[in-house]
Write a protein that holds these residues in place. Structure first.
Motif, PDB file in Angstrom:
ATOM      1  N   HIS A   1      40.099  35.806  50.137  1.00 38.51           N
ATOM      2  CA  HIS A   1      40.752  34.991  48.545  1.00 38.51           C
ATOM      3  C   HIS A   1      40.206  35.630  47.258  1.00 38.51           C
ATOM      4  O   HIS A   1      39.973  37.359  47.488  1.00 38.51           O
ATOM      5  N   PRO A   2      40.487  35.954  46.348  1.00 38.98           N
ATOM      6  CA  PRO A   2      40.831  36.619  44.842  1.00 38.98           C
ATOM      7  C   PRO A   2      39.416  37.739  44.676  1.00 38.98           C
ATOM      8  O   PRO A   2      39.687  38.701  44.745  1.00 38.98           O
ATOM      9  N   ILE A   3      37.709  36.769  45.577  1.00 42.32           N
ATOM     10  CA  ILE A   3      37.072  37.501  45.767  1.00 42.32           C
ATOM     11  C   ILE A   3      36.588  38.439  45.880  1.00 42.32           C
ATOM     12  O   ILE A   3      35.690  39.779  45.982  1.00 42.32           O
TER      13      ILE A   3
ATOM     14  N   PRO B   1      33.383  26.323  40.796  1.00 39.56           N
ATOM     15  CA  PRO B   1      32.133  26.141  40.576  1.00 39.56           C
ATOM     16  C   PRO B   1      32.006  27.532  39.482  1.00 39.56           C
ATOM     17  O   PRO B   1      32.530  28.979  39.987  1.00 39.56           O
ATOM     18  N   LEU B   2      30.694  27.884  38.919  1.00 36.13           N
ATOM     19  CA  LEU B   2      30.914  28.527  37.745  1.00 36.13           C
ATOM     20  C   LEU B   2      30.350  29.474  38.377  1.00 36.13           C
ATOM     21  O   LEU B   2      30.557  30.743  37.957  1.00 36.13           O
ATOM     22  N   GLU B   3      29.096  29.405  39.717  1.00 36.02           N
ATOM     23  CA  GLU B   3      28.620  29.957  40.535  1.00 36.02           C
ATOM     24  C   GLU B   3      30.151  31.454  41.369  1.00 36.02           C
ATOM     25  O   GLU B   3      29.869  32.615  41.236  1.00 36.02           O
ATOM     26  N   ASP B   4      31.033  30.553  41.379  1.00 36.85           N
ATOM     27  CA  ASP B   4      32.491  31.565  41.951  1.00 36.85           C
ATOM     28  C   ASP B   4      32.957  32.552  40.951  1.00 36.85           C
ATOM     29  O   ASP B   4      33.408  33.651  40.855  1.00 36.85           O
ATOM     30  N   VAL B   5      32.930  32.024  39.607  1.00 36.18           N
ATOM     31  CA  VAL B   5      33.711  32.721  38.420  1.00 36.18           C
ATOM     32  C   VAL B   5      32.510  33.864  38.262  1.00 36.18           C
ATOM     33  O   VAL B   5      33.508  35.130  37.879  1.00 36.18           O
TER      34      VAL B   5
END
Length: 294
Positions: free
Chosen positions: A211-213, A235-239
């Motif tokens: 995945h992108p991360i 989730p903003l946590e992922d951002v």
């Protein structure tokens, strides 16, 4: 915040094997999938914005790829001068009128925009009313490798149909936003990408091994990410974790968050549309592409 692995830019992206995931990732993925289903509404009959095709060459074509003929919609200025190319990657609903309109908007800005029907082997999502069924019967059956190869074929087709061989960009929405990040790590010829609210994390699978991360350090081109602070599926946590991974990798990519925007805030055919954020995001896209063109 837990450490997130990222790849060295010189790594062979296509040969990667999924690394071990924390149990937390499975938990977050389950929540994100539920939020995604809540955030995505089926296509409505009309769009808020209609971009006239005057002064443009628009139409449909097919590109021979493994497994059949890939249908595409294209829009470009009515000119013989080679134009920079932008690949436009669909949402889960296919290349409907909103995606075609995005192509026409880009064409009016001087680009050759190409939007491929990337689900054509698996089925037509417009024939299915349930988002859950679209995800299960079509989207989950599409391998990332297949998508990367199809986009490569579109880039090649564009170069032979009026596109400049010197500049290639990509933008995608929702499902296509995730693909935008992945393609930036796949194609070394890419110059820029803009990812609209694409998922950043998730459980690995045979069809979606990373995945992108995971590939923040493998990007060949800078990507602008546009996300909503009220997105139920991302989730903003992922951002924040993606930002950290990009920073650790020294990537020239960046993410902008609209605090009050939900998922799909650019989709003018759905209740999630937010005019101010969509217009600002579009301006950022044009500026991002222009800056990368020099």
């Amino acid at each position: 915040m837990p450490h997130r692995p990222h790849l060295d830019k010189q790594a062979d992206f296509d040969a990667l094997l999924p690394s071990a995931r924390l149990d937390r990732r499975g938990f977050v993925t389950t929540l994100a999938a539920a939020g995604f289903a809540l955030a995505v509404q089926p296509v409505q009959a009309s769009t808020t914005i209609h971009t006239e095709p005057g002064g443009l060459d628009t139409g449909n074509a097919t590109i021979e790829v493994e497994g059949g003929a890939l249908p595409v919609y294209y829009a470009r200025p009515a000119s013989t001068t080679p134009q920079p190319v932008v690949l436009v990657v669909q949402e889960i609903f296919g290349v409907h009128e909103h995606i075609r309109d995005v192509c026409r908007r880009l064409a009016h800005e001087g680009y050759l925009a190409v939007a491929p029907e990337l689900f054509f082997r698996q089925g037509d999502p417009r024939s299915i009313e349930s988002v859950g069924e679209i995800l299960q019967k079509i989207v989950s059956q599409v391998p990332d490798t297949q998508v990367m190869n199809d986009l490569d074929a579109c880039a090649s087709w564009a170069r032979n149909h009026g596109g400049s061989p010197d500049w290639l960009g990509i933008t995608g929405f929702c499902w296509g936003g995730r693909i935008t990040w992945l393609y930036a790590a796949h194609n070394p010829a890419l110059k820029a990408g803009v990812a609209w609210y694409g998922r950043l994390d998730g459980l690995p699978s045979d069809k979606n091994p990373h995945h992108p991360i995971d590939i923040a350090g493998a990007l060949h081109a800078p990507v602008l990410g546009l996300y909503g602070g009220q997105d139920q599926g991302i989730p903003l946590e992922d951002v924040d974790a993606m930002r950290e991974a990009l920073e650790q990798a020294g990537a020239q990519s960046t993410i902008h968050v609209y605090p009050d925007a939900p998922h799909a805030f650019h989709a003018d055919y759905r209740p999630s549309y937010r005019k101010a954020e969509a217009e600002d995001g579009w301006k950022r896209l044009l500026d991002w592409f222009a800056n990368q063109r020099g």
